[in-house]
Enzyme design. Structure first.
Site, mmCIF file in Angstrom:
data_model
loop_
_atom_site.group_PDB
_atom_site.id
_atom_site.type_symbol
_atom_site.label_atom_id
_atom_site.label_comp_id
_atom_site.label_asym_id
_atom_site.label_seq_id
_atom_site.Cartn_x
_atom_site.Cartn_y
_atom_site.Cartn_z
ATOM 1 N N ARG A 168 -5.067 1.167 -0.511
ATOM 2 C CA ARG A 168 -5.076 2.607 -0.760
ATOM 3 C C ARG A 168 -3.660 3.158 -0.848
ATOM 4 N NH1 ARG A 168 -3.033 7.330 1.344
ATOM 5 N NH2 ARG A 168 -3.402 6.514 3.450
ATOM 6 N N ASP A 169 -2.947 3.166 0.249
ATOM 7 C CA ASP A 169 -1.617 3.779 0.288
ATOM 8 C C ASP A 169 -0.591 2.968 -0.492
ATOM 9 O OD1 ASP A 169 0.254 5.669 0.980
ATOM 10 O OD2 ASP A 169 0.608 4.891 2.995
ATOM 11 N N HIS A 206 2.534 5.257 11.700
ATOM 12 C CA HIS A 206 2.546 4.933 10.271
ATOM 13 C C HIS A 206 3.972 5.151 9.769
ATOM 14 C CE1 HIS A 206 0.310 4.996 6.248
ATOM 15 N NE2 HIS A 206 1.553 5.304 5.916
ATOM 16 N N HIS A 218 7.294 4.401 7.261
ATOM 17 C CA HIS A 218 7.758 3.961 5.948
ATOM 18 C C HIS A 218 9.166 3.391 6.106
ATOM 19 C CE1 HIS A 218 4.802 5.747 2.896
ATOM 20 N NE2 HIS A 218 4.233 5.855 4.090
ATOM 21 N N CYS A 270 6.855 7.043 -1.448
ATOM 22 C CA CYS A 270 6.538 8.460 -1.382
ATOM 23 C C CYS A 270 7.115 9.157 -2.608
ATOM 24 C CB CYS A 270 7.108 9.090 -0.103
ATOM 25 S SG CYS A 270 6.778 10.856 0.030
#
Length: 301
Positions: free
Chosen positions: A15-16, A207, A209, A240
């Protein structure tokens, strides 16, 4: 330092990781990849999102993916849902868990969801309530908790206030996201010390990054606070759209390697994880950015 004996890694790559890929990934490749991840030992895979296709075209086949993957016993197959309509579609596919999402930044929330923070709460409350009536567990995502591309630093008090509202709705777990990868270990330590006053750490996930290469360092600090659940994406997939040059999510393969070297259990088979990483790398036709994959790719030359 006494580290936790075991850590749960929640794989969000399908998904991400894929949602920002410009080239369309064929349905059959998504399904095959998720099946490989299931065999690698993950207990949790976020396989897609039931957001309207015009917002995330890459995930327009979420229903077909849900219907075709080989569901392995003991694995939670989860999906992101934005509203009641998305929830209805997810429930129809027998999803195990649904995830709701919002931002700790007013500006980011408006750009990402097209609503103010206060206007988002009623929408999520309805999703959580209806999901629970369907017997589903619910996960919450709170973005930009360490920094926003529009507003800069976000106050820890504001993060705590929104997090408390989400827990009051009835979510089972909350994932706190460093959406643009600006957090540093000292900042994470300071924030977690404050959040301990308000939030249940046994129901928190982190979470991170890896935009600036600090994701693993931030995990180490979080482990010191006894947080044992982390989101990551195979090969460091993702990124992102609000951070130019962002290198994506914390890489699952880097995280697993570090934890195993520290004697911390994950339940994940590194050989099968490598197989899954090589598979999606071939599908995307580009090298994955994780350190582990850089090593593997050099060895394969």
């Amino acid at each position: 330092m006494q580290w936790p004996e075991k850590v749960t890694i929640k794989e969000v790559g399908p998904r991400d990781g894929l949602q920002n890929e410009s080239g369309e990934v064929p349905l059959e490749d998504k399904v095959s990849w998720i099946d490989l991840l299931s065999e690698a030992g993950f207990s949790y895979i976020e396989f897609s999102s039931f957001v309207h296709p015009k917002w995330i075209p890459q995930l327009k086949d979420s229903r077909a993916v849900a219907e075709r993957i080989k569901r392995k016993r003991g694995v939670t197959y989860a999906a992101l849902v934005p509203n009641r309509r998305g929830l209805e579609a997810a429930v129809d596919t027998q999803v195990d868990e649904v995830s709701v999402f919002m931002s700790a930044s007013e500006t980011h929330n408006k750009k990402n969801i097209n609503k103010s923070i206060e206007d988002t709460f009623p929408v999520l409350e309805e999703v959580v309530r209806e999901a629970k009536l369907e017997g589903k567990s619910v996960r919450g995502y709170l973005s930009t908790v360490f920094g926003c591309p529009y507003e800069g630093n976000i106050s820890t008090e504001n993060v705590a206030r929104i997090s408390e509202r989400l827990f009051e709705m009835g979510i089972n777990e909350l994932s706190l996201g460093d959406t643009i990868g600006v957090a540093n270990p000292e900042q994470v330590d300071r924030a977690l010390n404050k959040w301990k006053q308000w939030l249940p750490f046994d129901h928190l996930a982190m979470h991170f990054h890896n935009t600036r290469g600090m994701a693993l360092a931030n995990v180490l600090v979080s482990l010191q606070h006894n947080i044992t659940t982390y989101d990551s994406a195979v090969g460091g997939l993702g990124g992102c759209p609000y951070a130019k040059g962002a290198s994506g999510n914390l890489a699952t393969d880097d995280l697993v390697h570090m934890l195993h070297q520290m004697g911390i259990e994950t339940g994940i088979d590194e050989r099968k994880l490598e197989e899954a990483a090589l598979y999606i790398q071939q599908v995307l036709n580009k090298p994955l950015p994780s350190h582990q994959m850089q090593v593997i790719n050099k060895e394969r030359v």
